[in-house]
Every structure is written in C-alpha cells, then in structure tokens.
Design a protein around this motif. Structure first.
Motif, PDB file in Angstrom:
ATOM      1  N   GLU A   1       0.769  -1.139   0.006  1.00 22.51           N
ATOM      2  CA  GLU A   1       0.015   0.112  -0.108  1.00 22.51           C
ATOM      3  C   GLU A   1       0.828   1.206  -0.014  1.00 22.51           C
ATOM      4  O   GLU A   1       1.979   1.348   0.746  1.00 22.51           O
ATOM      5  CB  GLU A   1      -0.946   0.001   1.237  1.00 22.51           C
ATOM      6  N   LEU A   2       0.489   2.162  -0.800  1.00 25.62           N
ATOM      7  CA  LEU A   2       1.095   3.676  -0.801  1.00 25.62           C
ATOM      8  C   LEU A   2       0.225   4.659   0.010  1.00 25.62           C
ATOM      9  O   LEU A   2      -1.201   4.371  -0.194  1.00 25.62           O
ATOM     10  CB  LEU A   2       1.159   4.069  -2.032  1.00 25.62           C
ATOM     11  N   ASP A   3       0.592   4.951   1.208  1.00 18.26           N
ATOM     12  CA  ASP A   3      -0.089   5.933   1.955  1.00 18.26           C
ATOM     13  C   ASP A   3      -0.740   6.996   1.209  1.00 18.26           C
ATOM     14  O   ASP A   3      -2.182   7.389   1.375  1.00 18.26           O
ATOM     15  CB  ASP A   3       0.597   6.420   3.206  1.00 18.26           C
ATOM     16  N   LEU A   4      -0.031   8.053   0.745  1.00 20.42           N
ATOM     17  CA  LEU A   4      -0.559   9.045   0.170  1.00 20.42           C
ATOM     18  C   LEU A   4       0.269   9.376  -1.191  1.00 20.42           C
ATOM     19  O   LEU A   4       1.394   9.016  -1.429  1.00 20.42           O
ATOM     20  CB  LEU A   4      -0.604  10.406   0.870  1.00 20.42           C
ATOM     21  N   ILE A   5      -0.545   9.883  -2.131  1.00 23.31           N
ATOM     22  CA  ILE A   5       0.076  10.157  -3.419  1.00 23.31           C
ATOM     23  C   ILE A   5      -0.739  11.512  -3.823  1.00 23.31           C
ATOM     24  O   ILE A   5      -1.605  11.917  -3.778  1.00 23.31           O
ATOM     25  CB  ILE A   5      -0.488   9.309  -4.727  1.00 23.31           C
ATOM     26  N   ALA A   6       0.595  12.545  -3.904  1.00 24.21           N
ATOM     27  CA  ALA A   6       0.337  13.932  -4.492  1.00 24.21           C
ATOM     28  C   ALA A   6       0.791  14.577  -5.291  1.00 24.21           C
ATOM     29  O   ALA A   6       1.938  13.745  -5.960  1.00 24.21           O
ATOM     30  CB  ALA A   6       0.638  14.485  -2.947  1.00 24.21           C
TER      31      ALA A   6
ATOM     32  N   ALA B   1       6.424   2.306  -8.767  1.00 21.65           N
ATOM     33  CA  ALA B   1       6.587   1.633 -10.319  1.00 21.65           C
ATOM     34  C   ALA B   1       5.325   0.999 -10.468  1.00 21.65           C
ATOM     35  O   ALA B   1       5.127   1.185 -11.747  1.00 21.65           O
ATOM     36  CB  ALA B   1       7.903   0.852 -10.337  1.00 21.65           C
ATOM     37  N   ILE B   2       4.486   0.318  -9.724  1.00 25.29           N
ATOM     38  CA  ILE B   2       3.577  -0.743 -10.151  1.00 25.29           C
ATOM     39  C   ILE B   2       2.432   0.406 -10.237  1.00 25.29           C
ATOM     40  O   ILE B   2       1.711   0.325 -11.389  1.00 25.29           O
ATOM     41  CB  ILE B   2       3.120  -1.369  -9.000  1.00 25.29           C
ATOM     42  N   TYR B   3       2.402   1.372  -9.359  1.00 34.69           N
ATOM     43  CA  TYR B   3       1.324   2.556  -9.454  1.00 34.69           C
ATOM     44  C   TYR B   3       1.366   3.186 -10.806  1.00 34.69           C
ATOM     45  O   TYR B   3       0.462   3.179 -11.729  1.00 34.69           O
ATOM     46  CB  TYR B   3       1.310   3.412  -8.326  1.00 34.69           C
TER      47      TYR B   3
ATOM     48  N   THR C   1       0.513   0.771 -13.770  1.00 35.19           N
ATOM     49  CA  THR C   1      -0.923   0.307 -13.834  1.00 35.19           C
ATOM     50  C   THR C   1      -2.031   1.300 -13.941  1.00 35.19           C
ATOM     51  O   THR C   1      -3.007   1.002 -14.563  1.00 35.19           O
ATOM     52  CB  THR C   1      -1.345  -0.606 -12.538  1.00 35.19           C
ATOM     53  N   THR C   2      -1.416   2.459 -13.590  1.00 33.89           N
ATOM     54  CA  THR C   2      -2.492   3.490 -13.626  1.00 33.89           C
ATOM     55  C   THR C   2      -2.168   4.562 -14.956  1.00 33.89           C
ATOM     56  O   THR C   2      -3.056   5.164 -15.308  1.00 33.89           O
ATOM     57  CB  THR C   2      -2.575   4.501 -12.235  1.00 33.89           C
ATOM     58  N   GLY C   3      -0.951   4.505 -15.443  1.00 36.96           N
ATOM     59  CA  GLY C   3      -0.866   5.208 -16.601  1.00 36.96           C
ATOM     60  C   GLY C   3      -0.588   6.891 -16.029  1.00 36.96           C
ATOM     61  O   GLY C   3      -0.652   7.654 -16.946  1.00 36.96           O
TER      62      GLY C   3
END
Length: 130
Positions: free
Chosen positions: A47-52, A92-94, A97-99
């Motif tokens: 899990e990634l906590d926050l993406i900003a 890297a996965i994010y 997978t999300t582009g």
C-alpha cells in the motif's frame, strides 16, 4: 470483566493512530500547497499511503505516526531501507498500472506525533527522504 473472543484492541488502536496520522499528513500537505490525489492505494504487493502532486512532480508519501511519548522512538525513525525499497517498487507498479503522468517523481516522508486525544502535536515533512 467481559472478554470478547477474537477482539484485538491493540490492532484497532494502531489502526486509529494510523488513520489519524494520515489525516494530519494530508491536511499538512494541502496547506503546504500539494494536491493529494490518492490515499491508501493498494495492490498485491502493498500500500502507498498518500500520492500527491507538487506542481509537475508526482509525490509518493510514506506516513509514519506515533503517539507522544512513544517508547518506540520518533516516527521518522520507523522508515527502514526495506520500507524505502518497498515504496519505490509500489510507485513503479502504480505508474505502470494507472498510466499516471509525471515529469518527475519524489519520495517524501511525513512523520506525525499525536497527542492522547488523537490530534496532531507535531508534523514533520521530509521531502526527498529517499
């Protein structure tokens, strides 16, 4: 004394500390001008906590929370080399997978110290932490 089978109060307490810390971190980052895009993004690997976003920079934020005083040390001390590798791999996965588009990425840590009532006593933001 009544016993509840299967109850784990220490886990729910830990989860409550984590949620309060993430709320405080998100509020702090927003006040600092970052735009929080995602919270608690999950995949099989973690899990990634926050993406900003900080302008054109996509920021992956690891949040660590502690109650004050903590016998386990400062919140920022909980970031291990293993955790840094995991967050980089998840980022890297994010991105795959999300582009998600970003000119560059950054890895920050936000360490939150909470008072007994759950409010933030201190928030420490470490940009480019790893």
């Amino acid at each position: 004394m009544r016993e509840t089978i299967g109850a784990r109060p220490e886990k729910s307490s830990k989860a409550a500390v984590g949620r309060a810390g993430e709320e405080a971190a998100a509020a702090y980052l927003a006040e600092a001008g970052l735009v929080v895009e995602r919270r608690n993004w999950r995949c099989r690997s973690g899990e990634l906590d926050l993406i900003a976003r900080d302008g054109d920079i996509l920021v992956f934020v690891e949040v660590r929370s502690r109650t004050s005083p903590s016998r386990f040390g400062e919140a920022v001390e909980a970031i291990t080399p293993r955790k840094c590798r995991q967050v980089r791999e998840l980022a890297a996965i994010y991105l795959r997978t999300t582009g998600a588009a970003a000119d560059s990425v950054r890895f920050d840590v936000v360490a939150v110290t909470l008072r007994g009532d759950g409010d933030a006593a201190a928030v420490r933001h470490v940009p480019n932490a790893f």
